[in-house]
Write a protein that holds these residues in place. Structure first.
Motif, PDB file in Angstrom:
ATOM      1  N   THR A 326     177.789  62.933 107.933  1.00 20.01           N
ATOM      2  CA  THR A 326     177.904  62.098 106.826  1.00 20.01           C
ATOM      3  C   THR A 326     177.200  60.738 107.532  1.00 20.01           C
ATOM      4  O   THR A 326     177.719  60.420 107.999  1.00 20.01           O
ATOM      5  CB  THR A 326     179.325  61.697 105.849  1.00 20.01           C
ATOM      6  N   GLN A 327     176.377  60.426 106.505  1.00 17.62           N
ATOM      7  CA  GLN A 327     175.848  59.421 106.531  1.00 17.62           C
ATOM      8  C   GLN A 327     176.648  58.622 105.670  1.00 17.62           C
ATOM      9  O   GLN A 327     176.284  58.296 105.223  1.00 17.62           O
ATOM     10  CB  GLN A 327     173.388  59.585 106.728  1.00 17.62           C
ATOM     11  N   GLN A 328     177.131  57.185 106.797  1.00 15.79           N
ATOM     12  CA  GLN A 328     177.365  55.981 105.635  1.00 15.79           C
ATOM     13  C   GLN A 328     176.685  54.640 106.163  1.00 15.79           C
ATOM     14  O   GLN A 328     177.681  54.254 105.245  1.00 15.79           O
ATOM     15  CB  GLN A 328     179.471  55.923 107.045  1.00 15.79           C
ATOM     16  N   THR A 329     175.650  54.771 106.768  1.00 20.75           N
ATOM     17  CA  THR A 329     174.538  53.942 106.570  1.00 20.75           C
ATOM     18  C   THR A 329     173.390  54.240 106.102  1.00 20.75           C
ATOM     19  O   THR A 329     173.150  55.639 106.471  1.00 20.75           O
ATOM     20  CB  THR A 329     174.478  52.538 107.671  1.00 20.75           C
ATOM     21  N   PRO A 330     172.970  53.581 105.380  1.00 17.31           N
ATOM     22  CA  PRO A 330     171.645  54.071 105.068  1.00 17.31           C
ATOM     23  C   PRO A 330     170.309  54.546 106.206  1.00 17.31           C
ATOM     24  O   PRO A 330     169.828  55.724 106.578  1.00 17.31           O
ATOM     25  CB  PRO A 330     170.828  52.755 104.080  1.00 17.31           C
ATOM     26  N   HIS A 331     170.890  53.901 107.312  1.00 16.72           N
ATOM     27  CA  HIS A 331     169.249  53.813 109.173  1.00 16.72           C
ATOM     28  C   HIS A 331     170.853  54.321 109.642  1.00 16.72           C
ATOM     29  O   HIS A 331     171.573  53.053 110.683  1.00 16.72           O
ATOM     30  CB  HIS A 331     168.861  52.737 108.658  1.00 16.72           C
ATOM     31  N   PRO A 332     170.881  55.204 110.552  1.00 15.17           N
ATOM     32  CA  PRO A 332     172.134  55.681 111.117  1.00 15.17           C
ATOM     33  C   PRO A 332     171.341  55.206 112.612  1.00 15.17           C
ATOM     34  O   PRO A 332     170.256  55.134 112.879  1.00 15.17           O
ATOM     35  CB  PRO A 332     171.793  57.042 111.368  1.00 15.17           C
ATOM     36  N   GLY A 333     172.133  55.258 113.965  1.00 14.15           N
ATOM     37  CA  GLY A 333     172.081  54.197 115.213  1.00 14.15           C
ATOM     38  C   GLY A 333     171.274  55.986 115.776  1.00 14.15           C
ATOM     39  O   GLY A 333     171.796  55.242 117.038  1.00 14.15           O
ATOM     40  N   ILE A 334     171.134  56.813 115.904  1.00 14.41           N
ATOM     41  CA  ILE A 334     171.042  57.844 116.734  1.00 14.41           C
ATOM     42  C   ILE A 334     169.858  58.588 116.005  1.00 14.41           C
ATOM     43  O   ILE A 334     169.770  58.515 114.628  1.00 14.41           O
ATOM     44  CB  ILE A 334     172.292  58.638 116.906  1.00 14.41           C
ATOM     45  N   ALA A 360     179.383  55.496  99.007  1.00 15.80           N
ATOM     46  CA  ALA A 360     179.818  55.199  99.992  1.00 15.80           C
ATOM     47  C   ALA A 360     180.616  53.935  99.015  1.00 15.80           C
ATOM     48  O   ALA A 360     181.752  53.235  99.654  1.00 15.80           O
ATOM     49  CB  ALA A 360     178.344  54.609 100.264  1.00 15.80           C
ATOM     50  N   ALA A 361     180.766  54.297  97.416  1.00 16.53           N
ATOM     51  CA  ALA A 361     181.669  53.006  96.870  1.00 16.53           C
ATOM     52  C   ALA A 361     183.074  53.126  96.902  1.00 16.53           C
ATOM     53  O   ALA A 361     184.160  52.489  96.506  1.00 16.53           O
ATOM     54  CB  ALA A 361     180.811  52.669  95.638  1.00 16.53           C
ATOM     55  N   GLY A 362     183.310  54.940  96.738  1.00 18.77           N
ATOM     56  CA  GLY A 362     184.336  55.732  96.517  1.00 18.77           C
ATOM     57  C   GLY A 362     184.388  55.542  95.715  1.00 18.77           C
ATOM     58  O   GLY A 362     183.711  55.080  94.760  1.00 18.77           O
ATOM     59  N   GLY A 363     185.924  55.566  94.922  1.00 23.94           N
ATOM     60  CA  GLY A 363     186.610  55.806  93.932  1.00 23.94           C
ATOM     61  C   GLY A 363     185.539  57.271  93.143  1.00 23.94           C
ATOM     62  O   GLY A 363     185.633  58.384  93.748  1.00 23.94           O
ATOM     63  N   PRO A 364     186.138  57.748  91.835  1.00 23.41           N
ATOM     64  CA  PRO A 364     185.514  59.494  91.505  1.00 23.41           C
ATOM     65  C   PRO A 364     184.365  59.182  92.140  1.00 23.41           C
ATOM     66  O   PRO A 364     183.640  58.215  91.145  1.00 23.41           O
ATOM     67  CB  PRO A 364     186.269  58.757  89.591  1.00 23.41           C
ATOM     68  N   LEU A 365     184.636  60.750  91.657  1.00 26.03           N
ATOM     69  CA  LEU A 365     182.955  61.488  92.236  1.00 26.03           C
ATOM     70  C   LEU A 365     182.840  61.583  90.427  1.00 26.03           C
ATOM     71  O   LEU A 365     183.150  62.362  89.648  1.00 26.03           O
ATOM     72  CB  LEU A 365     183.198  62.974  92.631  1.00 26.03           C
ATOM     73  N   ARG A 366     181.267  60.961  90.245  1.00 29.76           N
ATOM     74  CA  ARG A 366     180.351  61.132  89.006  1.00 29.76           C
ATOM     75  C   ARG A 366     178.893  61.954  89.129  1.00 29.76           C
ATOM     76  O   ARG A 366     178.029  61.177  89.681  1.00 29.76           O
ATOM     77  CB  ARG A 366     180.525  59.991  87.647  1.00 29.76           C
ATOM     78  N   THR A 367     179.429  63.202  89.706  1.00 29.84           N
ATOM     79  CA  THR A 367     177.610  63.697  89.696  1.00 29.84           C
ATOM     80  C   THR A 367     176.329  63.385  89.489  1.00 29.84           C
ATOM     81  O   THR A 367     175.818  63.963  89.768  1.00 29.84           O
ATOM     82  CB  THR A 367     177.743  65.947  89.751  1.00 29.84           C
ATOM     83  N   GLU A 368     176.403  62.837  87.902  1.00 32.30           N
ATOM     84  CA  GLU A 368     175.656  62.328  87.415  1.00 32.30           C
ATOM     85  C   GLU A 368     175.312  61.385  87.744  1.00 32.30           C
ATOM     86  O   GLU A 368     173.503  61.520  88.098  1.00 32.30           O
ATOM     87  CB  GLU A 368     175.487  62.604  85.642  1.00 32.30           C
ATOM     88  N   LEU A 369     175.554  60.817  88.661  1.00 34.62           N
ATOM     89  CA  LEU A 369     175.825  59.564  89.633  1.00 34.62           C
ATOM     90  C   LEU A 369     174.730  60.229  91.032  1.00 34.62           C
ATOM     91  O   LEU A 369     174.298  59.214  91.479  1.00 34.62           O
ATOM     92  CB  LEU A 369     176.245  58.021  89.475  1.00 34.62           C
ATOM     93  N   LEU A 370     175.092  60.237  91.286  1.00 39.55           N
ATOM     94  CA  LEU A 370     174.530  61.029  92.504  1.00 39.55           C
ATOM     95  C   LEU A 370     172.998  61.394  92.669  1.00 39.55           C
ATOM     96  O   LEU A 370     172.357  61.590  92.370  1.00 39.55           O
ATOM     97  CB  LEU A 370     175.069  63.082  93.379  1.00 39.55           C
ATOM     98  N   ALA A 371     172.954  60.256  93.940  1.00 39.36           N
ATOM     99  CA  ALA A 371     171.731  60.734  94.372  1.00 39.36           C
ATOM    100  C   ALA A 371     170.409  62.428  94.534  1.00 39.36           C
ATOM    101  O   ALA A 371     171.758  62.965  94.825  1.00 39.36           O
ATOM    102  CB  ALA A 371     170.723  60.350  96.072  1.00 39.36           C
ATOM    103  N   HIS A 372     169.164  62.439  93.676  1.00 40.60           N
ATOM    104  CA  HIS A 372     169.101  63.702  94.301  1.00 40.60           C
ATOM    105  C   HIS A 372     169.136  64.803  95.963  1.00 40.60           C
ATOM    106  O   HIS A 372     169.251  66.064  95.564  1.00 40.60           O
ATOM    107  CB  HIS A 372     167.545  63.991  93.798  1.00 40.60           C
ATOM    108  N   SER A 373     168.642  63.780  96.626  1.00 37.89           N
ATOM    109  CA  SER A 373     169.089  64.838  97.584  1.00 37.89           C
ATOM    110  C   SER A 373     170.348  65.021  98.199  1.00 37.89           C
ATOM    111  O   SER A 373     171.298  65.932  98.764  1.00 37.89           O
ATOM    112  CB  SER A 373     168.376  63.326  99.120  1.00 37.89           C
TER     113      SER A 373
END
Length: 393
Positions: A326-334, A360-373
């Motif tokens: 799981t990528q928790q930042t936009p630019h992983p350091g690895i 990343a913001a947490g809270g209820p999952l709303r799949t219509e707001l998920l990024a395409h990827s």
């Protein structure tokens, strides 16, 4: 079980009082939305699942009867023998009322500019047909019939690895594509966050409670009276009511899972972190396993050590395991590509869940707001994990 492989449609039809079920073909765009979600955004050609959070106008769940072993809805058709009186727990809010106002407005998983650019590329690209074919292929995998319920365990090595998020994504995807009942089980009673991710408002019966009262003669309608309904064919069994120090014994977990397996086509279990005893039992008893890890050097190192340990177990353990970084930042350091290759040398499959502002913001999952990827990764992950679970009967 009725009608062999189609038992799941029969039990769901019984739950709905005999109403006919729609036929779900491989094309996801034509799926019927539940009436309570009439205003929700429809799935697109990219296989976007419906929102896993309950809609605002969902009618409140009826309170369980005074005697927990005999739900009122089953009185007319399932005679129940007398049994001991079991304490009925009180409902509690999933989020403390003092904290209910701190949640901010949900963000979209990707920026407006990124969404606009992807729309332009799709309109001028010749890959639309290939994308539709891929969606159809994945949908067919997700809609395979089952003869017995499939149980999928999700765990991690450390907290904050996205375990509950991945469990929520998997179960929501199954509930969208399949017509049989889907169950979320929280086997992380101390500090589990699955109920929040799924948007549950109140919690009552827990995994430990149900293990003490479920009986073989109960129908699906009886059992769902103790669960939190999320949508037409998806339910949640919480691990606790949010209390610090809540425990779940391996005996209670095993009794509950053995009893529930015959009611649900797919069960996604959000386990404790390894090496907790319940997590180890869940991993060995499930038909497929998902091991989540943060895309960091520490996360990769810990996960690699666990996979090497699993290589000493029966072969189906490692071949039936999927790792999710799981990528928790936009630019992983690895170097993610190198990390994936290193983990794959253990014979485990590896997926990367990209950074998503909504997740990343947490809270209820709303799949219509998920990024395409994110949607695409979650759907492919769900299809692979389900296929693995089918290989182990």
């Amino acid at each position: 079980m009725p009608n062999g492989d189609n038992w799941q449609g029969d039990v769901l039809r019984d739950l709905k009082g005999g109403a006919p079920l729609p036929s779900r073909g491989p094309g996801a765009a034509g799926l019927r939305q539940p009436e309570s979600q009439a205003g929700a955004s429809a799935p697109g050609t990219d296989g976007t699942p419906l929102s896993g959070a309950p809609p605002q106008d969902t009618p409140p769940q009826a309170a369980p009867p005074a005697h927990p072993a005999r739900p009122a809805a089953s009185q007319a058709h399932v005679p129940q023998p007398p049994g001991p009186t079991v304490r009925t727990p009180e409902s509690r809010p999933a989020i403390d009322r003092n904290l209910a106002k701190i949640a901010g407005k949900p963000r979209h998983g990707e920026s407006f500019a990124a969404r606009a650019l992807r729309t332009v590329r799709r309109n001028v690209s010749s890959s639309t047909a290939r994308e539709v074919a891929e969606v159809t292929r994945v949908a067919e995998l997700l809609q395979q019939p089952v003869t017995t319920g499939r149980q999928i365990a999700v765990t991690s090595i450390r907290g904050g690895a996205g375990k509950s998020t991945v469990a929520a994504l998997l179960g929501t995807t199954y509930a969208h594509y399949r017509q049989d009942p889907v169950l979320f089980v929280e086997a992380d009673p101390a500090l589990g966050s699955l109920s929040i991710r799924l948007g549950a408002e109140t919690l009552r019966w827990t995994t430990g409670d149900l293990a003490d009262i479920i009986e073989p003669q109960m129908s699906l309608l009886d059992v769902t009276g103790y669960l939190v309904q999320l949508r037409d064919n998806a339910w949640l069994l919480p691990g606790s009511q949010g209390q610090i120090g809540a425990m779940l014994s391996t005996g209670s977990y095993e009794r509950a899972m053995v009893a529930l397996r015959r009611y649900f086509g797919v069960t996604v279990v959000d386990c404790e972190t390894l090496p907790a005893e319940v997590a180890r039992v869940a991993l060995s008893a499930s038909q497929a396993r998902v091991l989540t890890a943060p895309a960091t050097l520490e996360g990769i190192t810990s996960t690699y050590a666990v996979l090497q340990w699993m290589q000493g177990l029966p072969p189906h353990m490692i071949t039936g395991t999927v790792v999710v970084l799981t990528q928790q930042t936009p630019h992983p350091g690895i170097n993610l590509a190198e990390a994936v290759r290193a983990l794959q040398t253990t014979r485990a499959s590896v997926h990367v869940l990209p950074y998503d502002r909504h997740l990343a913001a947490g809270g209820p999952l709303r799949t219509e707001l998920l990024a395409h990827s994110t949607r695409k990764t979650a759907t492919r992950l769900a299809a692979e994990v389900f296929s693995l679970s089918q290989k182990r009967r």
